[in-house]
Scaffold this motif. Sequence first.
Motif, PDB file in Angstrom:
ATOM      1  N   ARG A   1      36.163  20.787  -8.409  1.00 45.79           N
ATOM      2  CA  ARG A   1      36.343  21.552  -9.548  1.00 45.79           C
ATOM      3  C   ARG A   1      37.219  22.802  -9.089  1.00 45.79           C
ATOM      4  O   ARG A   1      37.219  23.346  -7.943  1.00 45.79           O
ATOM      5  N   THR A   2      38.086  23.217 -10.012  1.00 49.22           N
ATOM      6  CA  THR A   2      38.910  24.365  -9.588  1.00 49.22           C
ATOM      7  C   THR A   2      38.211  25.715  -9.698  1.00 49.22           C
ATOM      8  O   THR A   2      37.294  25.698 -10.726  1.00 49.22           O
ATOM      9  N   VAL A   3      38.823  26.678  -9.570  1.00 52.75           N
ATOM     10  CA  VAL A   3      38.214  28.249  -9.851  1.00 52.75           C
ATOM     11  C   VAL A   3      38.076  28.254 -11.417  1.00 52.75           C
ATOM     12  O   VAL A   3      36.950  28.592 -11.923  1.00 52.75           O
ATOM     13  N   ALA A   4      39.032  27.930 -12.240  1.00 50.30           N
ATOM     14  CA  ALA A   4      39.213  28.168 -13.470  1.00 50.30           C
ATOM     15  C   ALA A   4      37.953  27.276 -13.973  1.00 50.30           C
ATOM     16  O   ALA A   4      37.326  27.692 -14.901  1.00 50.30           O
ATOM     17  N   GLU A   5      37.806  26.086 -13.565  1.00 48.77           N
ATOM     18  CA  GLU A   5      36.935  25.120 -14.124  1.00 48.77           C
ATOM     19  C   GLU A   5      35.352  25.577 -13.637  1.00 48.77           C
ATOM     20  O   GLU A   5      34.497  25.516 -14.911  1.00 48.77           O
TER      21      GLU A   5
ATOM     22  N   GLN B   1      43.740  30.492  -9.641  1.00 46.76           N
ATOM     23  CA  GLN B   1      42.451  29.845 -10.374  1.00 46.76           C
ATOM     24  C   GLN B   1      42.737  28.275 -10.265  1.00 46.76           C
ATOM     25  O   GLN B   1      41.875  27.554 -10.671  1.00 46.76           O
ATOM     26  N   ALA B   2      43.890  27.745  -9.765  1.00 45.44           N
ATOM     27  CA  ALA B   2      44.241  26.507  -9.600  1.00 45.44           C
ATOM     28  C   ALA B   2      43.359  25.764  -8.232  1.00 45.44           C
ATOM     29  O   ALA B   2      43.378  24.785  -8.065  1.00 45.44           O
ATOM     30  N   ALA B   3      42.954  27.037  -7.454  1.00 44.00           N
ATOM     31  CA  ALA B   3      42.690  26.386  -5.917  1.00 44.00           C
ATOM     32  C   ALA B   3      41.240  25.702  -6.435  1.00 44.00           C
ATOM     33  O   ALA B   3      40.394  25.998  -7.037  1.00 44.00           O
ATOM     34  N   THR B   4      40.872  24.614  -5.583  1.00 39.59           N
ATOM     35  CA  THR B   4      39.821  23.994  -5.611  1.00 39.59           C
ATOM     36  C   THR B   4      38.497  24.629  -5.007  1.00 39.59           C
ATOM     37  O   THR B   4      38.532  25.414  -3.887  1.00 39.59           O
TER      38      THR B   4
END
Length: 238
Positions: free
Chosen positions: A164-168, A156-159
Amino acid sequence: MSLTDALLDPILATNPARPLITFYDDATGERIELSAVTAANWAAKAANLLRDECDLEPGGSVAVLLPAHWQTAAVLLAVWSCGAEVTADPDGADLVLCDANRVDLALAAKASGGVVALSMDAFGRGIDGLPAGVVDFATEVRLQPDAFVPWEPVTQAATALDGRTVAEVLAEARDRVDALGLAATDRVLSTREWTTLDGLRDGLLAVLAAGASLVQVAHPEDAALDRRYVAEKCSTRL
């Protein structure tokens, strides 16, 4: 977990056969309907194409120069399955996905991974006369496996989108679910384009994050929209 898995896995687990994307084009009379299973299959095939034939790696960037369309949804999900980032700017992107009208623009960007051109044809026809080196999506995607297994887990930290990251992206999409009042039982009629972050977030990501069903209309005719809203049993209009 990739953005694609986060969006599709809950739908596949609860109602895989329900229509996920119904696409109309009022200019051509086209109507295409994809269940969650079919959409996931298209995304997997496209992800295999992007990784194995176009050398897209985790952390790579993909410019998407495409209209709001069911095939665009498939390739967006494919990019995120690969752990890559979607951007609207072709300059500096590792790979460019475009329609037939923007091949020259895509080639001018000199993407290191090349250009993939989508005909957006309802019958799966390719594009005649493409310049050498441009991949014809319609021709190549059908040859790909039906399942995609990433070489390494996507976190989830991947852009994922516009820095924006996956989480964002997930958090923003879920916020829009609440703001738009979407529910998993909804059929959402939309004419929004996905060329802006807001359009993509509300017109596609929020609908998927809600577990709802999208009825996307291209080149909309006002008189037809009201009929479609009723005929498709829609409950929300964007």
